[in-house]
Design a protein around this motif. Structure first.
Motif, PDB file in Angstrom:
ATOM      1  N   GLU A  93       9.819  11.718 -93.733  1.00 10.61           N
ATOM      2  CA  GLU A  93      10.615  10.679 -94.172  1.00 10.61           C
ATOM      3  C   GLU A  93      11.161   9.728 -93.214  1.00 10.61           C
ATOM      4  OE1 GLU A  93      11.556   9.895 -97.542  1.00 10.61           O
ATOM      5  OE2 GLU A  93      10.192  11.737 -98.339  1.00 10.61           O
ATOM      6  N   LYS A  94      11.139   8.398 -93.444  1.00 12.75           N
ATOM      7  CA  LYS A  94      11.328   7.524 -92.209  1.00 12.75           C
ATOM      8  C   LYS A  94      12.725   7.141 -92.357  1.00 12.75           C
ATOM      9  CE  LYS A  94       7.270   7.510 -90.250  1.00 12.75           C
ATOM     10  NZ  LYS A  94       7.028   7.973 -88.866  1.00 12.75           N
ATOM     11  N   GLY A  95      13.372   7.428 -93.700  1.00 18.04           N
ATOM     12  CA  GLY A  95      14.686   6.517 -93.829  1.00 18.04           C
ATOM     13  C   GLY A  95      14.864   5.478 -93.877  1.00 18.04           C
ATOM     14  N   ARG A  96      13.953   4.660 -94.231  1.00 18.64           N
ATOM     15  CA  ARG A  96      14.116   3.158 -94.806  1.00 18.64           C
ATOM     16  C   ARG A  96      12.965   2.910 -95.837  1.00 18.64           C
ATOM     17  NH1 ARG A  96       9.612   1.722 -92.123  1.00 18.64           N
ATOM     18  NH2 ARG A  96       9.026   2.315 -89.941  1.00 18.64           N
ATOM     19  N   PRO A  97      13.387   2.229 -96.743  1.00 16.84           N
ATOM     20  CA  PRO A  97      12.405   1.783 -97.878  1.00 16.84           C
ATOM     21  C   PRO A  97      11.307   0.495 -97.315  1.00 16.84           C
ATOM     22  CG  PRO A  97      14.331   0.770 -98.365  1.00 16.84           C
ATOM     23  CD  PRO A  97      14.662   1.826 -97.094  1.00 16.84           C
ATOM     24  N   VAL A  98      10.024   0.575 -97.700  1.00 17.66           N
ATOM     25  CA  VAL A  98       9.410  -0.534 -97.411  1.00 17.66           C
ATOM     26  C   VAL A  98       8.415  -0.967 -98.564  1.00 17.66           C
ATOM     27  CG1 VAL A  98       7.113  -0.972 -96.241  1.00 17.66           C
ATOM     28  CG2 VAL A  98       8.518   0.788 -95.276  1.00 17.66           C
ATOM     29  N   LYS A  99       8.512  -2.174 -98.876  1.00 12.82           N
ATOM     30  CA  LYS A  99       7.947  -2.868-100.140  1.00 12.82           C
ATOM     31  C   LYS A  99       6.523  -2.714-100.081  1.00 12.82           C
ATOM     32  CE  LYS A  99      11.270  -6.247-101.649  1.00 12.82           C
ATOM     33  NZ  LYS A  99      11.323  -7.060-102.486  1.00 12.82           N
TER      34      LYS A  99
ATOM     35  N   GLU B  66       4.256   0.666-118.327  1.00 14.19           N
ATOM     36  CA  GLU B  66       5.071   0.941-119.113  1.00 14.19           C
ATOM     37  C   GLU B  66       5.401   2.364-119.180  1.00 14.19           C
ATOM     38  OE1 GLU B  66       3.605  -0.752-122.920  1.00 14.19           O
ATOM     39  OE2 GLU B  66       3.493  -2.827-121.992  1.00 14.19           O
ATOM     40  N   ALA B  67       4.389   3.178-119.341  1.00 15.44           N
ATOM     41  CA  ALA B  67       4.406   4.724-119.483  1.00 15.44           C
ATOM     42  C   ALA B  67       5.364   4.942-118.137  1.00 15.44           C
ATOM     43  CB  ALA B  67       3.314   5.432-119.382  1.00 15.44           C
ATOM     44  N   ILE B  68       4.918   4.598-117.171  1.00 12.16           N
ATOM     45  CA  ILE B  68       5.682   4.905-115.788  1.00 12.16           C
ATOM     46  C   ILE B  68       7.363   4.704-115.997  1.00 12.16           C
ATOM     47  CG2 ILE B  68       6.095   4.261-113.318  1.00 12.16           C
ATOM     48  CD1 ILE B  68       2.971   4.321-113.277  1.00 12.16           C
ATOM     49  N   ASP B  69       7.561   3.523-116.306  1.00 14.49           N
ATOM     50  CA  ASP B  69       9.001   3.180-116.527  1.00 14.49           C
ATOM     51  C   ASP B  69       9.704   3.914-117.466  1.00 14.49           C
ATOM     52  OD1 ASP B  69       8.696   1.269-114.819  1.00 14.49           O
ATOM     53  OD2 ASP B  69       8.243  -0.525-116.161  1.00 14.49           O
ATOM     54  N   ASP B  70       9.042   4.280-118.433  1.00 12.04           N
ATOM     55  CA  ASP B  70       9.546   5.136-119.695  1.00 12.04           C
ATOM     56  C   ASP B  70       9.806   6.374-119.107  1.00 12.04           C
ATOM     57  OD1 ASP B  70       9.358   3.180-121.702  1.00 12.04           O
ATOM     58  OD2 ASP B  70       7.599   4.103-122.713  1.00 12.04           O
ATOM     59  N   ALA B  71       9.062   7.086-118.606  1.00  9.44           N
ATOM     60  CA  ALA B  71       9.062   8.510-117.948  1.00  9.44           C
ATOM     61  C   ALA B  71      10.248   8.343-116.622  1.00  9.44           C
ATOM     62  CB  ALA B  71       7.658   8.856-117.227  1.00  9.44           C
ATOM     63  N   ALA B  72      10.219   7.352-115.873  1.00  7.29           N
ATOM     64  CA  ALA B  72      11.289   7.272-114.923  1.00  7.29           C
ATOM     65  C   ALA B  72      12.648   7.220-115.372  1.00  7.29           C
ATOM     66  CB  ALA B  72      10.997   5.930-113.883  1.00  7.29           C
ATOM     67  N   SER B  73      12.759   6.174-116.661  1.00  8.64           N
ATOM     68  CA  SER B  73      14.196   6.244-117.341  1.00  8.64           C
ATOM     69  C   SER B  73      14.526   7.443-117.868  1.00  8.64           C
ATOM     70  CB  SER B  73      13.995   5.267-118.352  1.00  8.64           C
ATOM     71  OG  SER B  73      14.985   5.113-119.037  1.00  8.64           O
ATOM     72  N   ARG B  74      13.635   8.427-118.379  1.00  9.54           N
ATOM     73  CA  ARG B  74      14.021   9.715-118.863  1.00  9.54           C
ATOM     74  C   ARG B  74      14.305  10.605-117.966  1.00  9.54           C
ATOM     75  NH1 ARG B  74       9.269   8.732-121.877  1.00  9.54           N
ATOM     76  NH2 ARG B  74       8.002  10.232-120.672  1.00  9.54           N
ATOM     77  N   ALA B  75      13.809  10.220-116.807  1.00 10.41           N
ATOM     78  CA  ALA B  75      14.118  11.161-115.632  1.00 10.41           C
ATOM     79  C   ALA B  75      15.469  10.725-114.949  1.00 10.41           C
ATOM     80  CB  ALA B  75      13.064  11.430-114.977  1.00 10.41           C
ATOM     81  N   GLY B  76      16.034   9.650-115.339  1.00  7.76           N
ATOM     82  CA  GLY B  76      17.074   9.001-114.531  1.00  7.76           C
ATOM     83  C   GLY B  76      16.746   8.407-113.328  1.00  7.76           C
ATOM     84  N   LEU B  77      15.433   7.962-113.039  1.00  9.51           N
ATOM     85  CA  LEU B  77      15.055   7.428-111.925  1.00  9.51           C
ATOM     86  C   LEU B  77      14.568   5.940-111.785  1.00  9.51           C
ATOM     87  CD1 LEU B  77      12.642  10.536-110.957  1.00  9.51           C
ATOM     88  CD2 LEU B  77      14.842  10.151-109.841  1.00  9.51           C
ATOM     89  N   THR B  78      14.647   5.404-110.768  1.00 12.50           N
ATOM     90  CA  THR B  78      14.061   4.029-110.608  1.00 12.50           C
ATOM     91  C   THR B  78      12.494   4.247-110.426  1.00 12.50           C
ATOM     92  OG1 THR B  78      13.851   4.027-108.243  1.00 12.50           O
ATOM     93  CG2 THR B  78      16.061   3.123-109.024  1.00 12.50           C
ATOM     94  N   ARG B  79      12.109   3.116-110.983  1.00 12.18           N
ATOM     95  CA  ARG B  79      10.622   3.259-110.581  1.00 12.18           C
ATOM     96  C   ARG B  79       9.866   3.539-109.509  1.00 12.18           C
ATOM     97  NH1 ARG B  79       7.678  -2.475-111.572  1.00 12.18           N
ATOM     98  NH2 ARG B  79       8.239  -2.066-113.968  1.00 12.18           N
ATOM     99  N   SER B  80      10.499   2.927-108.453  1.00 14.31           N
ATOM    100  CA  SER B  80      10.216   3.358-107.176  1.00 14.31           C
ATOM    101  C   SER B  80      10.505   4.818-106.679  1.00 14.31           C
ATOM    102  CB  SER B  80      10.883   2.526-105.989  1.00 14.31           C
ATOM    103  OG  SER B  80      10.464   1.245-106.112  1.00 14.31           O
ATOM    104  N   ALA B  81      11.466   5.646-107.021  1.00 13.79           N
ATOM    105  CA  ALA B  81      11.886   6.845-106.834  1.00 13.79           C
ATOM    106  C   ALA B  81      10.868   7.805-107.756  1.00 13.79           C
ATOM    107  CB  ALA B  81      13.199   7.161-107.371  1.00 13.79           C
ATOM    108  N   PHE B  82      10.579   7.343-108.920  1.00 12.60           N
ATOM    109  CA  PHE B  82       9.391   7.977-109.629  1.00 12.60           C
ATOM    110  C   PHE B  82       8.403   8.018-109.324  1.00 12.60           C
ATOM    111  CE2 PHE B  82       6.525   8.539-112.956  1.00 12.60           C
ATOM    112  CZ  PHE B  82       6.883   9.715-113.864  1.00 12.60           C
ATOM    113  N   LEU B  83       7.617   7.086-108.722  1.00  7.79           N
ATOM    114  CA  LEU B  83       6.371   6.747-107.990  1.00  7.79           C
ATOM    115  C   LEU B  83       6.416   7.525-106.726  1.00  7.79           C
ATOM    116  CD1 LEU B  83       5.336   3.044-109.027  1.00  7.79           C
ATOM    117  CD2 LEU B  83       4.221   5.217-109.833  1.00  7.79           C
ATOM    118  N   SER B  84       7.526   7.354-106.123  1.00  3.09           N
ATOM    119  CA  SER B  84       7.321   8.299-104.710  1.00  3.09           C
ATOM    120  C   SER B  84       7.339   9.743-104.792  1.00  3.09           C
ATOM    121  CB  SER B  84       8.671   7.850-103.772  1.00  3.09           C
ATOM    122  OG  SER B  84       8.561   6.539-103.548  1.00  3.09           O
ATOM    123  N   SER B  85       8.268  10.024-105.901  1.00  2.00           N
ATOM    124  CA  SER B  85       8.274  11.470-106.270  1.00  2.00           C
ATOM    125  C   SER B  85       6.769  12.028-106.576  1.00  2.00           C
ATOM    126  CB  SER B  85       9.218  11.861-107.340  1.00  2.00           C
ATOM    127  OG  SER B  85       9.185  13.157-107.694  1.00  2.00           O
ATOM    128  N   ALA B  86       6.021  11.232-107.331  1.00  2.00           N
ATOM    129  CA  ALA B  86       4.825  11.707-108.007  1.00  2.00           C
ATOM    130  C   ALA B  86       3.768  11.714-106.891  1.00  2.00           C
ATOM    131  CB  ALA B  86       4.280  10.587-109.283  1.00  2.00           C
TER     132      ALA B  86
END
Length: 131
Positions: free
Chosen positions: A85-91, A102-122
């Motif tokens: 972890e570098k401690g700084r987000p990068v676009k 759409e499926a990612i956004d739905d799953a992220a919402s159910r998990a209480g995460l942002t799209r970015s956090a969900f994709l990073s975790s995945a």
């Protein structure tokens, strides 16, 4: 991505992982695979946001007396990626199918995460799974 050479030993139900170039960094697991997945997390935690120490090659480790003893006792080498972890987000600009997004956004919402956090975790989970 940096990689470290680990030594894995044990038997079914109790495997251990140590890193010759990361003193004190260890991991365990009931299976060889679980121990290696845990080793990725342990190495990341061990390094934190500090500059990682230089990792030796397998060839250099083979001539290390302590490593040689562990190999003689049955340990085996494994390559473990360092997810630091570098401690700084990068676009990042990604192209992805609209339906999958759409499926990612739905799953992220159910998990209480942002799209970015969900994709990073995945992505992190997939990297660890591939070890």
């Amino acid at each position: 991505m940096a990689h470290y050479i680990a030594l894995v030993d044990g038997k079914p139900g109790a495997y251990g992982v140590v890193f010759p170039d990361a003193p004190g960094c260890t991991a365990m697991g009931a299976t060889h695979e679980e121990a290696l997945r845990n080793a990725v997390l342990a190495l990341s935690d061990w390094v934190g946001q500090d500059a990682p120490p230089v990792a030796r090659s397998i060839e250099d480790l083979r001539i290390d007396d302590e490593v040689g003893e562990q190999l003689e006792e049955g340990s085996v080498f494994a390559i473990v990626p360092l997810i630091q972890e570098k401690g700084r987000p990068v676009k990042a600009n990604l192209s992805i199918d609209a339906g999958l997004l759409e499926a990612i956004d739905d799953a992220a919402s159910r998990a209480g995460l942002t799209r970015s956090a969900f994709l990073s975790s995945a992505a992190r989970d997939k990297i660890i799974e591939s070890v």
